[in-house]
Design a protein around this motif. Sequence first.
Motif, PDB file in Angstrom:
ATOM      1  N   ALA A  77       0.829  -1.211   0.000  1.00 24.89           N
ATOM      2  CA  ALA A  77       0.000   0.000   0.000  1.00 24.89           C
ATOM      3  C   ALA A  77       0.861   1.257   0.000  1.00 24.89           C
ATOM      4  O   ALA A  77       0.569   2.219  -0.722  1.00 24.89           O
ATOM      5  CB  ALA A  77      -0.922  -0.015   1.221  1.00 24.89           C
ATOM      6  N   SER A  78       1.940   1.249   0.770  1.00 23.66           N
ATOM      7  CA  SER A  78       2.806   2.433   0.818  1.00 23.66           C
ATOM      8  C   SER A  78       3.413   2.726  -0.542  1.00 23.66           C
ATOM      9  O   SER A  78       3.476   3.874  -0.970  1.00 23.66           O
ATOM     10  CB  SER A  78       3.931   2.229   1.841  1.00 23.66           C
ATOM     11  OG  SER A  78       3.406   1.962   3.102  1.00 23.66           O
ATOM     12  N   ILE A  81       0.743   4.135  -2.887  1.00 24.02           N
ATOM     13  CA  ILE A  81       0.352   5.524  -2.602  1.00 24.02           C
ATOM     14  C   ILE A  81       1.519   6.482  -2.827  1.00 24.02           C
ATOM     15  O   ILE A  81       1.345   7.575  -3.347  1.00 24.02           O
ATOM     16  CB  ILE A  81      -0.158   5.653  -1.149  1.00 24.02           C
ATOM     17  CG1 ILE A  81      -1.393   4.776  -0.969  1.00 24.02           C
ATOM     18  CG2 ILE A  81      -0.486   7.106  -0.826  1.00 24.02           C
ATOM     19  CD1 ILE A  81      -1.897   4.718   0.449  1.00 24.02           C
ATOM     20  N   THR A 155       0.392   2.448   7.149  1.00 20.73           N
ATOM     21  CA  THR A 155       0.508   2.915   5.771  1.00 20.73           C
ATOM     22  C   THR A 155       0.642   4.446   5.748  1.00 20.73           C
ATOM     23  O   THR A 155       1.506   4.995   5.058  1.00 20.73           O
ATOM     24  CB  THR A 155      -0.710   2.487   4.934  1.00 20.73           C
ATOM     25  OG1 THR A 155      -0.809   1.069   4.987  1.00 20.73           O
ATOM     26  CG2 THR A 155      -0.561   2.924   3.500  1.00 20.73           C
ATOM     27  N   THR A 159       4.200   5.637   4.271  1.00 19.53           N
ATOM     28  CA  THR A 159       4.198   6.132   2.893  1.00 19.53           C
ATOM     29  C   THR A 159       5.213   7.267   2.706  1.00 19.53           C
ATOM     30  O   THR A 159       5.971   7.267   1.735  1.00 19.53           O
ATOM     31  CB  THR A 159       2.775   6.583   2.494  1.00 19.53           C
ATOM     32  OG1 THR A 159       1.922   5.450   2.528  1.00 19.53           O
ATOM     33  CG2 THR A 159       2.761   7.180   1.103  1.00 19.53           C
ATOM     34  N   TYR A 302      -5.199  14.596  -4.867  1.00 17.61           N
ATOM     35  CA  TYR A 302      -4.476  13.419  -4.395  1.00 17.61           C
ATOM     36  C   TYR A 302      -3.526  13.784  -3.265  1.00 17.61           C
ATOM     37  O   TYR A 302      -3.546  13.194  -2.187  1.00 17.61           O
ATOM     38  CB  TYR A 302      -3.717  12.796  -5.570  1.00 17.61           C
ATOM     39  CG  TYR A 302      -3.061  11.487  -5.221  1.00 17.61           C
ATOM     40  CD1 TYR A 302      -3.805  10.319  -5.159  1.00 17.61           C
ATOM     41  CD2 TYR A 302      -1.696  11.417  -4.941  1.00 17.61           C
ATOM     42  CE1 TYR A 302      -3.217   9.111  -4.826  1.00 17.61           C
ATOM     43  CE2 TYR A 302      -1.104  10.207  -4.609  1.00 17.61           C
ATOM     44  CZ  TYR A 302      -1.870   9.064  -4.552  1.00 17.61           C
ATOM     45  OH  TYR A 302      -1.295   7.880  -4.225  1.00 17.61           O
ATOM     46  N   PHE A 306      -4.154  12.933   0.665  1.00 18.88           N
ATOM     47  CA  PHE A 306      -3.274  12.068   1.443  1.00 18.88           C
ATOM     48  C   PHE A 306      -2.798  12.789   2.698  1.00 18.88           C
ATOM     49  O   PHE A 306      -2.828  12.252   3.808  1.00 18.88           O
ATOM     50  CB  PHE A 306      -2.066  11.620   0.614  1.00 18.88           C
ATOM     51  CG  PHE A 306      -1.017  10.953   1.464  1.00 18.88           C
ATOM     52  CD1 PHE A 306      -1.186   9.629   1.857  1.00 18.88           C
ATOM     53  CD2 PHE A 306       0.102  11.640   1.912  1.00 18.88           C
ATOM     54  CE1 PHE A 306      -0.248   9.018   2.675  1.00 18.88           C
ATOM     55  CE2 PHE A 306       1.025  11.032   2.739  1.00 18.88           C
ATOM     56  CZ  PHE A 306       0.852   9.716   3.111  1.00 18.88           C
TER      57      PHE A 306
END
Lengths: 551, 369
Positions: A77-78, A81, A155, A159, A302, A306
């Motif tokens: 996931a990291s 993203i 995550t 990230t 985006y 985040f």
Amino acid sequence: MASNVLNRRDAWSYITFIIIVFYIIVLIFPLLSLLKESVTTGDGQFSLKYFAEFFSKKYYYGTLFNSLKVTIAVTVASVIIATPLAYIMTTFKMKGKIYLQILILISMMAPPFIGAYSWILLLGRNGAITNFMNDFFGVSTPDIYGFNGILLVLTLQLTPLIYMFLMGALQNIDNSLLEAAESMGYTGVRKIVKVVMPLLTPTILAGSLMVFMRALADFGTPMLIGEGYMTLPVMIFNEFISEMGGNDGFAAAISVIVIILALSIFLLQKYISNRKSYYMSALNPIEEKQHRGIKNILAHLYVYGFLSLAILPQLYVIYTAFLKTSGRIFVSGYSLDSFRVAFDRGGKALLNTFTFGAVAIVIVVTIAILVGYITVRRRNAVTNSLDTFTMVPYIVPGSVLGIALLLAFNSKPLLLSGTATILIIAFVIRRLPYTIRSSAAIVYQISPSVEEAAASLGASNMKTFFRITLPIMLPGVLSGAILSWVTIISELSTSILLYTARTQTMTIAIYTEVIRGNYGIAAALATILIAITVVSLLIFFKLSGKKEFSI
Amino acid sequence: MSISIEFKNVIKRYGDVTVIPGLSFKIEKGEFFTLLGPSGCGKTTVLRMVAGFNSIEGGEITFDGEVVNQKPPQKRNIGMVFQDYAVFPHMTVKGNVGFGLANKKMNKKEIEEKVLEMLDIVQIKQFADRLPKNLSGGQQQRVALARAIVMEPNVLLMDEPLSNLDAKLRIDMRNAIREIQKDVGITTLYVTHDQEEAMAISDKIAVMNQGKIEQIGNPQQVYQRPASIFVATFIGRANILRRKVRFENGEHYLYLADNYKIKTPQLAVKEPDKEMDVKVSIRPEEFIINTENNDGVDGVIKQSTFLGLNVHYIVTLENGEDVEIIQESTIDGTLEPNTKVKLKVKKEKINIFDDQSESNILRGVTNGL
């Protein structure tokens, strides 16, 4: 070019020797004690019964799969993203870019378990968002405890770590490569897939490894938000600290399994990235462009989306710190009472944090400078093995190191358990691999001829180091030291095993208050810790003049 | 303060690889001595052995007769100038130049005086208090030079000091270095791969190839009378042609073409063989395009390039070989491609080598070793 005349035995040989002895005592000896504990029974007989037990009960080996599952999920996931995040931040002209960069950093450097506890406040059974959604829309929010919660918290936390790696790599890609691709008809997504991604692969692998190790080793998050979803560090902690007398041997055996797992992943990553590495250095770095229309809007959505998610828990914690409390419950209205109690109860912890952190940082910086210098300038079999030693803590999770230190130093003459010394040793060992790497990178950038020039002017090796090399290294090392400082003050997984009432630190105090349910005080303490982190980072930016850094 | 340096069968190995298989030569007191060669020929290794940064695996290096093999660099009293300047970035110009003097237990006032005097000599006095990052490459290299010379070293060692500078600055700096060296009279060992720089600056040049010295001589000697084909092609440009020398009627003749031979009385060949294979080195400027009579090798202009002062031709000879020719340019005199020409050579300038050993077989030519 090897300059063997310079390699004659001098003060550096003794320094190398002393540092190796240091590592043998505080790292190798504890790890061997851990290994010994894991394969001996109470009466000193060799036995693999702990390992057998681990792999025979689903309750135990299930934890291994839990850890692997959540760690891999976090890593994937990291990467997913972070990659668009880094690409957008490099190629798009973003509004408020500098602040975005700083916020991303802060969200990464804040202690992860504060994030976990804040998400509980937001999305937990009695969380603010949960209640809001329930009361107004009658909608129930997804369960935050267990796998989902760990995945979400880690995550968001990790990230930014891959993002930092990617930003560094993207800056080394020459714009001409992209223009060449465009001139051959590769544009948009095809350009990214065919040119950008392959060039980033080694970096993504290196960053993934870092995320994997952090996620695997993290203790605070699964402890707070995992509930029934047990991971290896939590289990090690439970087995070791268990109120029913704890089982050192079993905890040691699980620790050995974790180390073997981490080591295999480390070697695998090394094997893959050795086959896929490029040396790049950009004459014309990629330039950001002003994009228009839907593309631009999506990009902003985006990044801002985040960041809001990543920074939300810290903000909410700070908000709750100013809420009025009655006993353990937040009531309406604002007050500074939580802070008053926090300073009252946590004053000692605050002082400890500063003292231990400062002592640890001085030791870390000193050793890192010396080892960085030795491993770059005095390459030989001995310094190469020192280099390997120093990287070992990289694959040893904090809780495992804590147990190893306790097993090694629980009897005279090396009775250290319960002292501040053992905490400081733990901080030093855990932080050294990173600081050594960055100081070695700084030494690499200093041309050897500068030192040779000093030698040709009659300066001794030591004088050359102190008058020439060290002053050139210092600015870089010091700004790195601030980052080490930030990581040390937010350390939880080792200190939770090593602390006593006298040596309690801020993170322990926060953790304890969270466990006790004193959310107001915990929030106030966390706010203080976040404030120290932010101030430290701002000093870092001021000192280094950079908006990003290597970890 | 100036010394002579002697190499006696010096050997350098890295592990199993022998880089310098055994080098012997001497640098005289006060001489400007240049090691010239392609990259990887071992010239920098030799310089670093003199400095003491590289160990010596065999033979000995002596300073004025004293063996220095085991002396650390700090004790050799050398001054060194590096390719990347190696100025201390955290010290001012003054701090850099005074760094070595402070080691010598001199008092502050003396140091200050000597430093300023030296900055004057290298013409950077006005930058005395600046940090290196505020100086240009040329100025930084002057700092490095001043820093080395102010120590009054026995020998000045320079490792490609000009190669990071742009072309114009390179010429200014090389003149400055030459002038300062002459004034101070210091023995200098200079390393470069730039043959023009070597010729402009040196008293003596040693041309190196694969760890060995091919020739030592003054600039004229190595250019005009190269001892080997390697020297002929490395220094300046040269057309190397395989030809035959024939002995006819008590004389040697070099046959450049079947119908064009030149008498070569300067050949140092004792036995008058009937015929021998040789390699001839003819520099582009040693050809003459003959417009007067029918003498010479037949050729056709393949390409002509006007370069202002000169015109550069490539001419295809009758046997298909291409040769390079440089002629001074004239008004309307540039020959077009496909023009047929007759080529003569400047007899006294060309060099003739043995076909197998590739060493010069003209009388009186030695490699100076």
